[in-house]
Write an enzyme that holds these catalytic residues in place. Structure first.
Site, short mmCIF file in Angstrom:
data_model
loop_
_atom_site.label_atom_id
_atom_site.label_comp_id
_atom_site.label_asym_id
_atom_site.label_seq_id
_atom_site.Cartn_x
_atom_site.Cartn_y
_atom_site.Cartn_z
N GLY A 1 44.06 35.36 44.81
CA GLY A 1 43.98 36.40 43.68
C GLY A 1 44.31 35.91 42.43
N ALA B 1 40.54 32.41 38.76
CA ALA B 1 41.76 32.45 37.57
C ALA B 1 42.34 30.94 37.35
CB ALA B 1 42.85 33.44 37.86
N ALA B 2 41.80 30.07 37.96
CA ALA B 2 42.33 28.63 37.89
C ALA B 2 42.02 28.36 36.36
CB ALA B 2 41.72 27.47 38.59
N GLY B 3 40.68 28.54 35.92
CA GLY B 3 40.25 28.28 34.42
C GLY B 3 41.19 29.00 33.68
N ASP B 4 41.57 30.46 34.01
CA ASP B 4 42.26 31.10 32.96
C ASP B 4 43.93 30.67 32.87
OD1 ASP B 4 40.11 32.96 32.82
OD2 ASP B 4 40.74 34.14 34.48
O1 RIB Z 1 38.20 34.26 36.02
C1 RIB Z 1 38.37 34.84 36.96
C2 RIB Z 1 38.31 36.37 36.54
O2 RIB Z 1 36.99 36.45 36.12
C3 RIB Z 1 38.75 37.39 37.73
O3 RIB Z 1 39.74 37.79 37.40
C4 RIB Z 1 37.65 38.70 37.27
O4 RIB Z 1 37.83 39.81 36.99
C5 RIB Z 1 36.43 37.97 36.28
O5 RIB Z 1 37.04 38.37 34.95
#
Ligand code: RIB
Length: 314
Positions: free
Chosen positions: A288, A250-253
């Site tokens: 997480g 989730a670093a990219g998110d």
């Molecule tokens: O970018 C990370 C996410 O990719 C995770 O949380 C997983 O669910 C996928 O969608």
């Protein structure tokens, strides 16, 4: 004035297996621990914007199961409008299996479940939520025609559009011409352009391919090597912040959320990228997906701290 942001995307329950190393085909290994956390790229990006103080809507689909119910509660708790959290009648909630090594590297297998049924019709029925948006963010863990409709509806509103092409699939020029910012990581950029990354010269070539296909701005995130930004008039190469990496999931998110938020505040692009870079770095310091997404105060303190260290050095 701050622009309104709409994120369209998936919601997953992540099963995070901490493993000693990535294993070989046919080999069984034991996990050191298992954690079940809320994730999914779309939800992670929307929650980041919310935590940073943005005005954000999130449209998604969860399943008709226990995970669907708890995920729905999670999104309400995070302050999202329940009219945009659709519950599929038959399918299970999207689920991801995440393998995590001691170095913080991961491998993800995502099962779309209800995310795969987020349809064009669902969007058209909720068209009014597109009214007045200034920024639109989406990814590719929902059906492609839905992504395309979302982008078109956003463009009809004159919104700035951000596409995180993950997981990477070949993208036609007519779709890319609807995209103001494409934000792949280095693996996705290589797969989408067919260019191998050996040095900065290759990253520039990848960005040029996207620009020639009609995208207005390209941001390639490079993990511990930072990021590269390019449009027709400017090029920026930024290093990554040095942090103790626990989990890169989730670093990219977090980066995408920081980028969307920064753009919603009409800040200069260099400032926006630094802000997003900080959000991404902080997300790697905890385990997480959603538990690791930064709060605004935390990010401000982090960025102020970095400035102070730089001043001391210079
Ligand atoms: O970018 C990370 C996410 O990719 C995770 O949380 C997983 O669910 C996928 O969608």
């Amino acid at each position: 004035m701050q622009k309104k942001i709409l994120v369209l995307g998936n919601s997953n329950v992540d099963l995070v297996f901490k493993i000693p190393r990535f294993h070989d085909p046919g080999e069984t290994i034991l996990a050191e621990s298992l954690a079940t956390v809320f994730g999914g790229k779309g939800a992670n990006q929307a929650i980041t914007v919310k935590r940073l103080g943005g005005d954000v809507l999130f449209m998604t689909k969860v399943g008709n199961d226990h995970y669907g119910t708890t995920y729905h509660q999670n999104l309400i708790k995070n302050g999202f409008d329940q009219k945009l959290i659709i519950q599929d009648k038959k399918l299970p909630t999207g689920t991801a299996v995440i393998e995590l090594t001691p170095k913080g590297e991961n491998r993800i297998i995502a099962f779309l479940g209800a995310n795969g049924a987020l349809s064009d019709k669902d969007l058209k029925r909720r068209k009014r939520y597109w009214r007045g948006i200034g920024i639109f963010v989406t990814q590719l863990e929902i059906p492609f025609p839905t992504v395309e409709s979302g982008l078109k509806m956003a463009k009809d509103q004159g919104a700035l559009t951000l596409l995180n092409p993950s997981p990477p699939i070949p993208l036609a020029p007519h779709l890319l011409s609807l995209v103001d910012f494409i934000v792949p990581n280095e693996v996705e950029a290589q797969l989408l352009t067919g260019i191998k990354w050996k040095g900065d010269q290759d990253i520039r070539k990848m960005a040029e391919i996207f620009l020639n296909l009609g995208v207005k701005n390209v941001v390639i995130t490079l993990g511990s090597k930072g990021l590269f930004f390019k449009n027709r008039s400017e090029e920026i190469r930024m290093n990554a912040f040095k942090v103790k990496v626990i989990d890169t999931t989730a670093a990219g998110d977090a980066f995408l959320g920081g980028l969307a938020y920064g753009l919603s505040e009409n800040k200069p692009i260099r400032e926006v990228l630094k802000f997003a870079n900080g959000a991404g770095a902080l997300a790697t310091t905890k385990l997480g997906a959603q538990p690791s997404l930064p709060q605004r105060e935390e990010l401000d303190i982090f960025l102020r701290g970095v400035k102070r260290v730089k001043k001391k050095i210079s």
